[in-house]
Design an enzyme around this catalytic site. Structure first.
Site, PDB file in Angstrom:
ATOM      1  N   HIS A 194     -10.332  10.874   8.991  1.00 62.48           N
ATOM      2  CA  HIS A 194     -10.442   9.155   8.792  1.00 62.48           C
ATOM      3  C   HIS A 194      -9.832   8.742   9.961  1.00 62.48           C
ATOM      4  O   HIS A 194     -10.148   7.834  10.407  1.00 62.48           O
ATOM      5  CB  HIS A 194      -9.724   9.147   7.665  1.00 62.48           C
ATOM      6  CG  HIS A 194      -9.420   7.729   7.049  1.00 62.48           C
ATOM      7  ND1 HIS A 194     -10.565   6.770   6.890  1.00 62.48           N
ATOM      8  CD2 HIS A 194      -8.472   7.086   6.741  1.00 62.48           C
ATOM      9  CE1 HIS A 194     -10.140   5.528   6.610  1.00 62.48           C
ATOM     10  NE2 HIS A 194      -8.737   5.755   6.199  1.00 62.48           N
TER      11      HIS A 194
ATOM     12  N   GLU B 155       0.778  -1.273   0.190  1.00 58.35           N
ATOM     13  CA  GLU B 155      -0.044  -0.035   0.248  1.00 58.35           C
ATOM     14  C   GLU B 155       0.951   1.380  -0.036  1.00 58.35           C
ATOM     15  O   GLU B 155       2.189   1.078   0.333  1.00 58.35           O
ATOM     16  CB  GLU B 155      -0.773   0.035   1.231  1.00 58.35           C
ATOM     17  CG  GLU B 155      -2.033  -1.160   1.043  1.00 58.35           C
ATOM     18  CD  GLU B 155      -2.735  -1.338   2.361  1.00 58.35           C
ATOM     19  OE1 GLU B 155      -2.872  -0.366   3.183  1.00 58.35           O
ATOM     20  OE2 GLU B 155      -3.728  -2.049   2.405  1.00 58.35           O
TER      21      GLU B 155
ATOM     22  N   ARG C  69      -0.047   8.901   9.778  1.00 55.72           N
ATOM     23  CA  ARG C  69       0.038   7.402   9.850  1.00 55.72           C
ATOM     24  C   ARG C  69       0.241   6.906   8.466  1.00 55.72           C
ATOM     25  O   ARG C  69      -0.190   7.065   7.532  1.00 55.72           O
ATOM     26  CB  ARG C  69      -1.400   7.170  10.365  1.00 55.72           C
ATOM     27  CG  ARG C  69      -1.562   5.580  10.496  1.00 55.72           C
ATOM     28  CD  ARG C  69      -2.901   5.200  11.000  1.00 55.72           C
ATOM     29  NE  ARG C  69      -3.810   5.437   9.722  1.00 55.72           N
ATOM     30  CZ  ARG C  69      -4.573   4.613   8.887  1.00 55.72           C
ATOM     31  NH1 ARG C  69      -4.200   3.366   8.804  1.00 55.72           N
ATOM     32  NH2 ARG C  69      -5.207   5.028   7.989  1.00 55.72           N
TER      33      ARG C  69
ATOM     34  N   HIS D 291      -9.565  11.803   4.384  1.00 56.56           N
ATOM     35  CA  HIS D 291      -9.652  11.049   2.989  1.00 56.56           C
ATOM     36  C   HIS D 291     -10.379  12.284   2.141  1.00 56.56           C
ATOM     37  O   HIS D 291     -11.368  12.978   2.578  1.00 56.56           O
ATOM     38  CB  HIS D 291     -10.529   9.880   3.049  1.00 56.56           C
ATOM     39  CG  HIS D 291     -10.507   9.156   1.729  1.00 56.56           C
ATOM     40  ND1 HIS D 291     -11.180   9.426   0.638  1.00 56.56           N
ATOM     41  CD2 HIS D 291      -9.753   7.965   1.529  1.00 56.56           C
ATOM     42  CE1 HIS D 291     -10.770   8.717  -0.201  1.00 56.56           C
ATOM     43  NE2 HIS D 291     -10.084   7.619   0.064  1.00 56.56           N
TER      44      HIS D 291
ATOM     45  N   ARG E  37      -3.338  12.686  -1.735  1.00 55.87           N
ATOM     46  CA  ARG E  37      -4.463  12.894  -0.913  1.00 55.87           C
ATOM     47  C   ARG E  37      -4.637  14.201  -0.494  1.00 55.87           C
ATOM     48  O   ARG E  37      -5.708  15.127  -0.483  1.00 55.87           O
ATOM     49  CB  ARG E  37      -4.598  11.830  -0.108  1.00 55.87           C
ATOM     50  CG  ARG E  37      -5.269  10.442  -0.473  1.00 55.87           C
ATOM     51  CD  ARG E  37      -5.443   9.485   0.803  1.00 55.87           C
ATOM     52  NE  ARG E  37      -6.063   8.181   0.327  1.00 55.87           N
ATOM     53  CZ  ARG E  37      -6.173   7.233   1.071  1.00 55.87           C
ATOM     54  NH1 ARG E  37      -6.122   7.413   2.387  1.00 55.87           N
ATOM     55  NH2 ARG E  37      -6.560   6.182   0.663  1.00 55.87           N
TER      56      ARG E  37
END
Length: 532
Positions: free
Chosen positions: A342, A118, A377, A232, A280
């Site tokens: 998020h 990811e 994170r 997000h 993002r």
């Protein structure tokens, strides 16, 4: 069992991955455990997690050192590298323990765990269950009746009960019939999850109202890194204001969908060379700025136009189903979207075993700040942290002498519960001024509004779920805004549009004193620091 008759060695407030891991492990050590949750045992954030668990496979050439490097890079210099390494190194054991409890992860035909990659990771180290249903499988395994400690569902924890010397000795709760009571315990573990409902739009469930952070603050605990909240950029906007927003996958933009405002103009044109496929944080900031322009009277969302994407409904069935709940079709309608809170990278400050700065009080999971996440994170480190820290807290509690709480001397904070009428106004203010893209003026507006809300409570009126949640949101929002104000330079997911150097090189620590947040750039003192 009624709440006012309850007593246990350990009371765990919350039922996510960290809380249930702690509860099950503590019970396995022979301690009496009581789990308190304000909704059902499986109504937390864990079951919604679409990501996996980041855990290294050294046999495949990965290493804890490489995982740590990726984590520190994402954390933008604000991770605690020692604490982070310890948590990451414990990952394989934590996942193996969860599998023994019945969790089924995706494997190849030979039973070897499948691993994917990811964003931010430089190795295939993410294990999943059911493709994108990892959280649901983790929650299923941990809520299985066998071995599950006694649970008080639909009981809202109000405050931490304290002895005269400030030691946590239990919690006060609001029962389903509206009465209040106390639960005595030698150790209180906060595992209440995140604070996403601080904002008008969140991927967190409706129960994520910052309860644990607020309880810890009122008990005298220190928080850290609360200014770092991941957003997000595209969550489906609509439905009930307090509900969880469905994510609209970035893959839809990758297939050709575009972000537009109320006048049909591109939101990202001229912002970044990649346009709608920019990182993002860039896309989320562009959306936030366009919402602030109030185009055509719309200031709380923009639109995603996917009508030109070939076979869009077939290719994106999950998004199509979510849109359908709002009466929309991907191939015919514009989707209302907005950035959504998020994940909280900070929380109640803890040592490497989950101890807070208040004796007898522990915090695990998203409610806690362990030092793993820093300013941002790394993907799929959150479930890992919950599994590891839940187990560590249980082990540390079991290793300490069991104390008996003296109920004759128990006290609780004299909390002034706020009227809930201004909750939505406060959430909208948080989204506008303390979400993606912050400046001193907007943060000041948030703090003033929070002050008016917390000062305007009904005094001695009894608590209700609505008033307790409104109080918790206003207090934690004020603390978050105070930390975000003090950190005038943008870093990680804390974006300052009036960015200016501030000289800070580490975390900010914020406590609640005399009805207001107090910011310090020095770590808490005492045994907790020594344990780090």
């Amino acid at each position: 069992m009624t709440a006012w008759e309850a007593a246990a060695d350990v009371v765990v407030v919350g039922s996510g991955v960290a809380g249930l891991t702690c509860a099950r492990d503590a019970a396995a050590y022979g301690l009496s455990v009581l789990v308190v949750t304000k909704a059902g045992v499986d109504d937390g954030s864990t079951r919604w997690a679409q990501g996996g668990v980041a855990v290294v496979d050294e046999a495949a050439g990965d290493s804890v050192g490489a995982h740590l490097a990726d984590t520190l890079s994402a954390g933008a210099g604000l991770c605690d590298p020692v604490a982070a390494r310890d948590i990451l190194a414990a990952g394989p054991t934590a996942v193996a323990r969860l599998r023994r409890r019945g969790a089924v992860f995706d494997t190849d035909p030979d039973g070897v765990l499948l691993r994917t990659r990811e964003g931010g990771h430089h190795a295939d180290r993410i294990v999943h269950a059911g493709g994108d249903a990892t959280g649901a499988e983790v929650a299923r395994a941990l809520t299985a009746p066998q071995g599950l400690p006694v649970t008080l569902a639909d009981h809202l924890a109000l405050d931490v009960a304290l002895s005269p010397d400030g030691t946590a000795v239990g919690v006060r709760v609001l029962t389903p019939d509206g009465t209040t009571g106390s639960i005595r315990a030698a150790a209180v573990v906060l595992a209440t999850g995140g604070l996403g409902q601080l904002f008008a739009s969140s991927t967190n469930p409706a129960v994520a109202t910052a309860d644990g952070v607020a309880m810890a603050l009122r008990a005298g605990a220190v928080t850290a890194d609360l200014e770092f909240v991941q957003f997000h950029p595209t969550a489906l906007f609509g439905g009930v204001a307090a509900g969880r927003r469905d994510l609209v996958t970035e893959a839809l933009r990758g297939a050709g969908a575009v972000l537009v405002d109320g006048a049909g103009r591109s939101v990202t044109a001229g912002v970044h060379p990649a346009g709608d496929l920019a990182p993002r944080d860039v896309v989320a900031l562009a959306v936030t700025r366009r919402m602030a322009e109030n185009v055509c009277g719309i200031d709380d969302h923009v639109f995603l136009d996917a009508r030109a994407v070939p076979e869009v409904t077939r290719r994106f069935p999950t998004v199509a189903a979510a849109a359908g709940e709002l009466g929309l079709r991907l191939d015919r309608h514009l989707l209302p979207v907005s950035p959504a809170a998020h994940y909280s990278c900070g929380g109640v400050w803890t040592d490497r075993s989950g101890r807070t700065s208040v004796p007898g009080l522990w915090a695990v999971g998203e409610v806690a700040r362990t030092g793993l996440h820093g300013a941002n994170r790394l993907a799929s480190n959150s479930l890992l942290e919950g599994l590891v820290m839940g187990g560590r807290a249980a082990a540390a509690i079991a290793a300490e002498p069991v104390r008996a709480a003296d109920t004759a001397t128990v006290r609780a904070p004299a909390t002034r519960w706020c009227p809930p009428a201004r909750r939505e106004e406060f959430q909208r203010s948080m989204s506008r001024y303390a979400g993606i893209g912050r400046d001193a003026v907007g943060l000041g507006a948030v703090r003033r509004l929070a002050g008016r809300i917390t000062d305007g409570g009904p005094g001695g009126a009894g608590p209700s779920r609505a008033s307790v949640e409104a109080t918790n949101l206003a207090q934690v929002g004020a603390v978050l805004a105070a930390a975000a104000t003090a950190r005038s330079a943008g870093v990680g997911c804390h974006v300052r549009t009036d960015d200016r150097p501030d000289g800070l090189v580490g975390s900010l620590f914020v406590s609640w004193r005399d009805g207001a947040p107090v910011v310090d750039d020095r770590r808490p003192s005492g045994r907790e620091v020594a344990n780090r």
